[in-house]
Design a protein around this motif. Structure first.
Motif, PDB file in Angstrom:
ATOM      1  N   ASP A  99      66.971  64.614  32.577  1.00 51.72           N
ATOM      2  CA  ASP A  99      67.048  63.303  31.940  1.00 51.72           C
ATOM      3  C   ASP A  99      65.719  62.573  32.121  1.00 51.72           C
ATOM      4  N   ARG A 100      65.363  61.774  31.115  1.00 51.32           N
ATOM      5  CA  ARG A 100      64.084  61.058  31.199  1.00 51.32           C
ATOM      6  C   ARG A 100      64.105  59.965  32.258  1.00 51.32           C
ATOM      7  N   ASP A 101      65.281  59.522  32.664  1.00 51.97           N
ATOM      8  CA  ASP A 101      65.404  58.476  33.683  1.00 51.97           C
ATOM      9  C   ASP A 101      66.590  58.800  34.590  1.00 51.97           C
ATOM     10  N   PRO A 102      66.404  59.688  35.579  1.00 54.00           N
ATOM     11  CA  PRO A 102      67.532  60.023  36.462  1.00 54.00           C
ATOM     12  C   PRO A 102      68.071  58.820  37.218  1.00 54.00           C
ATOM     13  N   VAL A 103      67.181  57.895  37.597  1.00 49.28           N
ATOM     14  CA  VAL A 103      67.641  56.693  38.306  1.00 49.28           C
ATOM     15  C   VAL A 103      68.566  55.875  37.422  1.00 49.28           C
ATOM     16  N   GLY A 104      68.185  55.726  36.145  1.00 46.61           N
ATOM     17  CA  GLY A 104      69.048  54.994  35.221  1.00 46.61           C
ATOM     18  C   GLY A 104      70.369  55.687  34.983  1.00 46.61           C
ATOM     19  N   TRP A 105      70.367  57.031  34.993  1.00 43.54           N
ATOM     20  CA  TRP A 105      71.616  57.771  34.814  1.00 43.54           C
ATOM     21  C   TRP A 105      72.574  57.476  35.960  1.00 43.54           C
ATOM     22  N   VAL A 106      72.071  57.544  37.183  1.00 45.19           N
ATOM     23  CA  VAL A 106      72.928  57.291  38.342  1.00 45.19           C
ATOM     24  C   VAL A 106      73.347  55.829  38.373  1.00 45.19           C
ATOM     25  N   ARG A 107      72.431  54.928  38.027  1.00 47.66           N
ATOM     26  CA  ARG A 107      72.762  53.504  38.028  1.00 47.66           C
ATOM     27  C   ARG A 107      73.880  53.199  37.037  1.00 47.66           C
ATOM     28  N   ALA A 108      73.811  53.784  35.839  1.00 44.13           N
ATOM     29  CA  ALA A 108      74.866  53.550  34.854  1.00 44.13           C
ATOM     30  C   ALA A 108      76.206  54.058  35.354  1.00 44.13           C
ATOM     31  N   ALA A 109      76.208  55.217  36.019  1.00 49.14           N
ATOM     32  CA  ALA A 109      77.463  55.754  36.552  1.00 49.14           C
ATOM     33  C   ALA A 109      78.023  54.859  37.654  1.00 49.14           C
ATOM     34  N   ALA A 110      77.147  54.347  38.515  1.00 48.14           N
ATOM     35  CA  ALA A 110      77.610  53.471  39.594  1.00 48.14           C
ATOM     36  C   ALA A 110      78.141  52.153  39.048  1.00 48.14           C
ATOM     37  N   TYR A 111      77.461  51.597  38.056  1.00 44.39           N
ATOM     38  CA  TYR A 111      77.918  50.340  37.464  1.00 44.39           C
ATOM     39  C   TYR A 111      79.264  50.517  36.775  1.00 44.39           C
ATOM     40  N   GLU A 112      79.428  51.629  36.057  1.00 45.70           N
ATOM     41  CA  GLU A 112      80.704  51.876  35.377  1.00 45.70           C
ATOM     42  C   GLU A 112      81.849  51.953  36.376  1.00 45.70           C
ATOM     43  N   TYR A 113      81.615  52.630  37.485  1.00 46.08           N
ATOM     44  CA  TYR A 113      82.669  52.743  38.500  1.00 46.08           C
ATOM     45  C   TYR A 113      82.915  51.402  39.183  1.00 46.08           C
ATOM     46  N   ALA A 114      81.852  50.630  39.409  1.00 50.16           N
ATOM     47  CA  ALA A 114      82.001  49.378  40.150  1.00 50.16           C
ATOM     48  C   ALA A 114      82.807  48.348  39.371  1.00 50.16           C
ATOM     49  N   VAL A 115      82.635  48.286  38.050  1.00 48.42           N
ATOM     50  CA  VAL A 115      83.316  47.262  37.243  1.00 48.42           C
ATOM     51  C   VAL A 115      84.606  47.791  36.629  1.00 48.42           C
ATOM     52  N   SER A 116      85.079  48.950  37.067  1.00 52.57           N
ATOM     53  CA  SER A 116      86.320  49.494  36.514  1.00 52.57           C
ATOM     54  C   SER A 116      87.490  48.556  36.834  1.00 52.57           C
ATOM     55  N   PRO A 117      88.342  48.245  35.863  1.00 48.84           N
ATOM     56  CA  PRO A 117      89.468  47.339  36.138  1.00 48.84           C
ATOM     57  C   PRO A 117      90.537  47.942  37.032  1.00 48.84           C
ATOM     58  N   TRP A 118      90.502  49.268  37.246  1.00 47.29           N
ATOM     59  CA  TRP A 118      91.537  49.895  38.076  1.00 47.29           C
ATOM     60  C   TRP A 118      91.427  49.488  39.538  1.00 47.29           C
TER      61      TRP A 118
END
Length: 309
Positions: A90-109
């Motif tokens: 990926d051209r931005d591995p940090v951004g890939w991991v950040r997006a995954a962490a943000y998605e999990y953090a704001v999950s309504p579950w």
């Protein structure tokens, strides 16, 4: 579980200087460059050590919960290791991991989980406490947009791409988030143009992000091991589910009837039906009349004259 000597050390702790706070929240960090093609485990460990702590501080702004922030970081890196061939190129591995962490953090579950239902105790400083309360009152999409744009310094197109929204929608979210923050903290949130970063608000976000200590983040080797165990467990579950489905299908094919037979309704007594009757049967007088009619003339008017005998 055996651990290598490098696994016994935790990820780097949070910086403790204001300059480090602004540097951590000023923008997306680049992955450390390594000579040649390092082994996947070494490259993953380098990426983890490089940005795990910063990612913890960022996810704390989204959740207000240190435990959920640590869990989000661990799950994001576990997912990255599971899909490492994709992340490595990926051209931005940090951004890939950040997006995954943000998605999990704001999950309504997480609202259904007792451990993460309530945020941690608020900071002692009134400004940080007011800012955290204002952030947690925002919708998750607005909160994430504000952290990415004003906290990390991403521009509107990059923020829109990471949040999977259009640029006009991202600008609208940013303006609404700043307006909500301005109701509680007028000075740092004032900014007219959504395309530019609000420097005062960014400084406050950086200070608030460094308020909690990350504690003991899992070592990169532990994250890799947990990811492999989780992947193996899901593989076994999928295998046994597929085997059970195939077995149930074969059992159905063997035991199912080859043709359809309409079931007969059970017999029952019916009342109120008239008795069954056959065709009309002539009596003796009817027989005599029939013979007499057959013996009389059948032509002329004689048949209309009554007999005298």
């Amino acid at each position: 579980m055996t651990r290598s000597p490098t696994d016994s050390t935790d990820a780097t702790g949070p910086p403790d200087t204001p300059s480090a706070a602004s540097a951590e929240m000023s923008g997306p960090a680049e992955a450390p460059a390594t000579a040649g093609s390092p082994a996947p485990a070494a490259a993953f460990d380098a990426l983890y050590v490089h940005c795990a702590t910063a990612l913890f501080h960022q996810t704390f702004l989204l959740t207000g919960n240190r435990g959920l922030a640590r869990e989000s970081v661990a799950r994001a890196f576990a997912l990255a290791w599971e899909r490492w061939p994709e992340v490595a190129v990926d051209r931005d591995p940090v951004g890939w991991v950040r997006a995954a962490a943000y998605e999990y953090a704001v999950s309504p579950w997480h609202r259904l989980r007792r451990a993460h239902r309530r945020p941690d105790p608020p900071p002692d400083e009134p400004a940080s406490r007011a800012l955290l309360d204002a952030l947690l009152a925002l919708p998750p999409a607005h909160r994430r947009t504000l952290v990415l744009h004003d906290g990390l310094g991403l521009d509107l197109p990059d923020t829109a791409a990471e949040t999977e929204a259009t640029t006009p929608a991202t600008a609208n979210r940013l303006l609404n988030a700043r307006a909500a923050i301005a109701e509680r903290m007028p000075e740092p949130a004032e900014h007219d143009a959504p395309a530019g970063r609000s420097a005062p608000l960014g400084e406050l976000l950086g200070t608030l992000a460094l308020t909690p200590a990350p504690g003991t983040l899992p070592a990169p080797g532990r994250v890799r091991t947990d990811s492999e165990h989780r992947a193996g467990r899901w593989t076994r579950i999928t295998f046994w589910f597929a085997a059970a489905l195939v077995g149930l299908t074969l059992f159905t094919l063997v035991t199912a009837p080859t043709r359809h037979e309409t079931p007969q309704s059970p017999a029952r007594r019916i009342s109120g039906v008239p008795p069954r009757a056959g065709p009309w049967k002539p009596g003796p007088q009817d027989v005599l009349l029939e013979k007499k009619l057959r013996g009389e003339l059948v032509q002329g008017t004689a048949r209309l004259v009554p007999g005298t005998g």
